[in-house]
Design a protein around this motif. Structure first.
Motif, short mmCIF file in Angstrom:
data_model
loop_
_atom_site.label_atom_id
_atom_site.label_comp_id
_atom_site.label_asym_id
_atom_site.label_seq_id
_atom_site.Cartn_x
_atom_site.Cartn_y
_atom_site.Cartn_z
N MET A 1 0.96 -1.25 -0.03
CA MET A 1 0.02 0.19 0.14
C MET A 1 0.78 1.16 0.21
O MET A 1 1.86 1.24 0.77
N MET A 2 0.27 2.45 -0.62
CA MET A 2 0.98 3.54 -0.53
C MET A 2 0.03 4.62 0.01
O MET A 2 -0.89 4.75 -0.43
N LEU A 3 0.47 5.35 1.08
CA LEU A 3 -0.56 6.15 1.84
C LEU A 3 0.21 7.58 1.63
O LEU A 3 1.34 8.04 1.41
N LEU A 4 -0.52 8.38 1.25
CA LEU A 4 -0.50 9.93 0.82
C LEU A 4 -0.88 10.84 2.18
O LEU A 4 -1.84 10.53 2.77
N ASP A 5 -0.10 11.72 2.38
CA ASP A 5 -0.29 12.59 3.69
C ASP A 5 -0.86 13.69 3.23
O ASP A 5 -0.18 14.90 3.33
N GLN A 46 2.22 -0.32 9.22
CA GLN A 46 1.76 -1.12 8.12
C GLN A 46 2.62 -1.62 7.28
O GLN A 46 2.12 -2.30 6.19
N GLY A 47 3.92 -1.43 7.11
CA GLY A 47 4.77 -1.93 6.27
C GLY A 47 4.29 -1.42 4.91
O GLY A 47 4.62 -2.19 3.83
N ALA A 48 4.04 -0.15 4.97
CA ALA A 48 3.51 0.53 3.62
C ALA A 48 4.51 1.48 3.10
O ALA A 48 5.88 1.48 3.70
N ILE A 49 4.41 2.14 2.01
CA ILE A 49 5.23 3.15 1.42
C ILE A 49 4.45 4.53 1.68
O ILE A 49 3.48 4.48 1.32
#
Length: 307
Positions: A1-5, A46-49
């Motif tokens: 998953m890639m999370l955007l702030d 979460q082990g995300a990017i």
């Protein structure tokens, strides 16, 4: 998953287009996560990017979050000082004695204070007004200038828009990373090929974005048609282009000098303590590998899609 702030929009166009066009690995999805005050910690857990400001990334890493940055989306800070065009304020020295709206303990305040210190200008002679840092504060004459983002300008075609003047810290030799890509240190160490493929996809996404607005803007608006206006998205993309692809630069690239400047600014502002060496916080090899694997990315700039 890639999370955007942050919310879906122009600052995350490269990631959004990469997701829409299938440039990202199949197991990578995109999610906006603007409301989380502990964003960097959430990405690591979460082990995300993740994508966030260099300022927030570095402070979190200093506090013990095990994360590593591997590239940048905005190569320089979007922080600017905005004032009305007819205010008479054209350079930092003109802010002396004026009311300045700002967000306390923010990246903007830290960057502004560093700029003033570098110029030898007294911050104590500026009337800093907390929490009045919106364009409406200028419109209502509550302050004379605000510390804000370059994207907060009005559309030229907006009849109710304000005519604004910008003071850019970059014009006064203040250069720090803007938005950066990062992951947990373990993920970067254990899944380097995944990170590299994500970065290559993002580079392609930014290239697609700037190659043809007629194609990219509708795709971006499609993420949230109720909130995203095509004219506004295109306007912000045009504003952000020098930060995504400066003259002579490469998409996603960054250099160590910007990180050193950010470190010095944050310690000068007493926002955190330099507890982790830069060599442990910032990875350059992933970016080098991405351009080595896709050499046309370096030569094509923002105008040629990687085939």
């Amino acid at each position: 998953m890639m999370l955007l702030d942050g919310r879906f929009g122009a600052p995350f166009a490269g990631e959004m287009i990469a997701a829409k066009e299938g440039y990202l690995p199949d197991n990578i999805s995109l999610q906006s996560n603007a409301a989380d005050p502990n964003f960097v910690e959430a990405v690591a857990r979460q082990g995300a990017i993740g994508v966030t400001s260099g300022h927030k990334f570095m402070l979190s890493a200093w506090s013990g979050v095990p994360v590593t940055a591997f590239a940048a989306s905005l190569l320089d800070t979007p922080v600017v000082i905005l004032t009305l065009e007819n205010s008479g304020i054209v350079r930092p020295a003109d802010l002396i004695g004026m009311r300045l709206g700002y967000q306390p303990r923010s990246e903007g305040e830290a960057v502004f204070d560093a700029m003033m210190a570098q110029l030898g200008l007294s911050r104590s002679q500026i009337i800093k007004v907390p929490d009045l840092n919106s364009v409406d504060s200028l419109r209502n004459r509550e302050v004379d200038a605000i510390i804000s983002s370059v994207t907060e300008q009005s559309l030229p075609s907006d009849p109710g828009g304000l005519r604004l003047r910008l003071i850019k810290p970059q014009d006064y030799s203040i250069h720090v990373p803007g938005l950066v890509y990062f992951a947990s240190s373990d993920l970067l160490k254990n899944r380097p090929l995944l990170i590299a493929k994500v970065l290559e996809g993002i580079i392609r996404g930014w290239q697609f974005t700037y190659a043809n607005y007629d194609r990219s803007v509708p795709l971006l608006v499609g993420f949230d048609p109720g909130e995203l206006d095509p004219a506004r998205v295109k306007f912000e993309l045009q504003i952000l282009r020098p930060l995504v692809l400066p003259i002579g630069g490469r998409i996603a690239d960054y250099d160590e000098s910007r990180w050193r400047t950010l470190r010095d600014i944050l310690t000068f502002a007493k926002l955190g303590e330099d507890t982790v060496p830069l060599s442990q916080l910032v990875d350059f090899q992933t970016l080098r590998n991405a351009y080595r694997r896709a050499p046309s990315a370096a030569s094509g700039g923002a105008w040629e899609i990687i085939k």
